[in-house]
Design a protein around this motif. Structure first.
Motif, PDB file in Angstrom:
ATOM      1  N   LEU A  92       0.820  -1.211   0.000  1.00 50.23           N
ATOM      2  CA  LEU A  92       0.000   0.000   0.000  1.00 50.23           C
ATOM      3  C   LEU A  92       0.853   1.260   0.000  1.00 50.23           C
ATOM      4  CD1 LEU A  92      -2.856  -1.047   2.440  1.00 50.23           C
ATOM      5  CD2 LEU A  92      -3.119  -0.386   0.040  1.00 50.23           C
ATOM      6  N   GLN A  93       1.960   1.244   0.730  1.00 56.88           N
ATOM      7  CA  GLN A  93       2.830   2.414   0.766  1.00 56.88           C
ATOM      8  C   GLN A  93       3.366   2.739  -0.623  1.00 56.88           C
ATOM      9  OE1 GLN A  93       5.740   1.296   3.710  1.00 56.88           O
ATOM     10  NE2 GLN A  93       4.589   2.193   5.408  1.00 56.88           N
ATOM     11  N   ILE A  94       3.803   1.702  -1.346  1.00 60.69           N
ATOM     12  CA  ILE A  94       4.317   1.909  -2.698  1.00 60.69           C
ATOM     13  C   ILE A  94       3.206   2.365  -3.627  1.00 60.69           C
ATOM     14  CG2 ILE A  94       5.368   0.787  -4.696  1.00 60.69           C
ATOM     15  CD1 ILE A  94       7.243   1.262  -2.322  1.00 60.69           C
ATOM     16  N   ARG A  95       2.067   1.692  -3.548  1.00 61.31           N
ATOM     17  CA  ARG A  95       0.936   2.026  -4.412  1.00 61.31           C
ATOM     18  C   ARG A  95       0.517   3.482  -4.220  1.00 61.31           C
ATOM     19  NH1 ARG A  95      -5.299   0.619  -2.898  1.00 61.31           N
ATOM     20  NH2 ARG A  95      -6.128   2.366  -4.100  1.00 61.31           N
ATOM     21  N   ARG A 100       0.056   9.311  -5.566  1.00 64.14           N
ATOM     22  CA  ARG A 100       0.180  10.718  -5.160  1.00 64.14           C
ATOM     23  C   ARG A 100       1.080  11.502  -6.118  1.00 64.14           C
ATOM     24  NH1 ARG A 100       0.678   8.458   0.114  1.00 64.14           N
ATOM     25  NH2 ARG A 100       2.928   8.807   0.043  1.00 64.14           N
ATOM     26  N   GLU A 101       2.157  10.867  -6.587  1.00 60.56           N
ATOM     27  CA  GLU A 101       3.043  11.534  -7.533  1.00 60.56           C
ATOM     28  C   GLU A 101       2.376  11.700  -8.891  1.00 60.56           C
ATOM     29  OE1 GLU A 101       6.128  12.886  -7.266  1.00 60.56           O
ATOM     30  OE2 GLU A 101       5.890  12.621  -5.101  1.00 60.56           O
ATOM     31  N   ALA A 102       1.582  10.710  -9.272  1.00 65.21           N
ATOM     32  CA  ALA A 102       0.959  10.729 -10.599  1.00 65.21           C
ATOM     33  C   ALA A 102      -0.147  11.769 -10.710  1.00 65.21           C
ATOM     34  CB  ALA A 102       0.404   9.349 -10.931  1.00 65.21           C
ATOM     35  N   SER A 167      -1.028  -6.562  -7.447  1.00 62.86           N
ATOM     36  CA  SER A 167      -1.018  -6.312  -6.004  1.00 62.86           C
ATOM     37  C   SER A 167      -1.941  -5.159  -5.642  1.00 62.86           C
ATOM     38  CB  SER A 167       0.411  -6.014  -5.540  1.00 62.86           C
ATOM     39  OG  SER A 167       1.242  -7.144  -5.726  1.00 62.86           O
ATOM     40  N   VAL A 168      -2.043  -4.171  -6.517  1.00 63.46           N
ATOM     41  CA  VAL A 168      -2.996  -3.079  -6.298  1.00 63.46           C
ATOM     42  C   VAL A 168      -4.417  -3.635  -6.244  1.00 63.46           C
ATOM     43  CG1 VAL A 168      -4.035  -1.012  -7.316  1.00 63.46           C
ATOM     44  CG2 VAL A 168      -1.548  -1.290  -7.325  1.00 63.46           C
TER      45      VAL A 168
END
Length: 226
Positions: A92-95, A100-102, A167-168
């Motif tokens: 979840l942290q990576i996702r 947020r960046e996108a 995984s998302v």
């Protein structure tokens, strides 16, 4: 350096078809006989090449059903192998970091086709939510976020997100039992789509952070219930 073997050259030709998008993730590749004809090599060569690519994770052989593209690149395959051992909170942290960046990048760089894909996914997500079809809801939610990331104009970010999309999908599905619907008119997804449509990166970033907080609340609730 020794010249590549016939099997290695065949592996490279199959990889190029996958990386070019000719064979997309989820597609079933041609049957062995068709590959023999298309690639101009023998059956044993095709079998060895396909077996090697299944081992790396680019392909997946399904008994009685054929062989499917599982990943779009070596990076994609390597990440999927690692993600299968990762904890939900780390996924979840990576996702969420990518999303947020996108978001502001999408508001800055999106084209009309990007916006159409985002809005179409958003509408389908809303219809699935209203109908109570949770399977369709998860798929449409994933498609919405994929569309936003793709609209960022950053091909590396898009490839990285595509590498973790399975995984998302799993993370969204796992959180549904702990999900509390947002108040009417307060949907971070609607706000994000609107900000991207208006080309407002600050509003898009704010909507992405609101979504992050909603997901984190669901994770905390799920943890408390366990």
């Amino acid at each position: 350096m020794p010249a590549p073997t016939l099997v290695q050259r065949t592996i490279g030709r199959i990889e190029r078809r996958i990386e070019s998008g000719e064979w997309a993730v989820g597609d079933r590749i041609p049957a062995e006989g068709q590959l023999v004809e298309d690639l101009g090599v023998g059956r044993n060569t095709v079998r060895e090449a396909v077996r090697a690519l299944c081992h790396t994770g680019l392909l997946e052989a399904r008994r009685g059903d054929g062989t499917y593209v599982r990943a779009a690149s070596d990076l994609n395959a390597a990440l999927q192998r690692r993600l299968r051992r990762a904890e939900l909170k780390h996924i979840l942290q990576i996702r969420l970091a990518i999303e947020r960046e996108a978001a502001p990048a999408a508001a800055t760089h999106r084209g009309e086709a990007d916006l159409a894909r985002i809005l179409t996914a958003l509408l389908a997500r809303r219809r699935a939510e209203e109908s109570g079809d949770l399977v369709a809801y998860v798929e449409r939610d994933v498609e919405f976020h994929r569309a936003v990331v793709a609209a960022s104009g950053n091909p590396l970010m898009t490839e990285l997100y595509e590498s973790i999309v399975e995984s998302v999908r799993d993370s969204i599905a796992s959180l549904l039992p702990s999900w509390t619907p947002e108040p009417l008119g307060a949907s971070s997804h609607d706000d994000l789509a609107d900000a991207i449509a208006r080309r407002d990166p600050e509003a898009a970033a704010e909507a992405a952070w609101a979504h992050t907080r909603t997901v984190e609340t669901a994770v905390e609730r799920m943890t408390d219930d366990q």
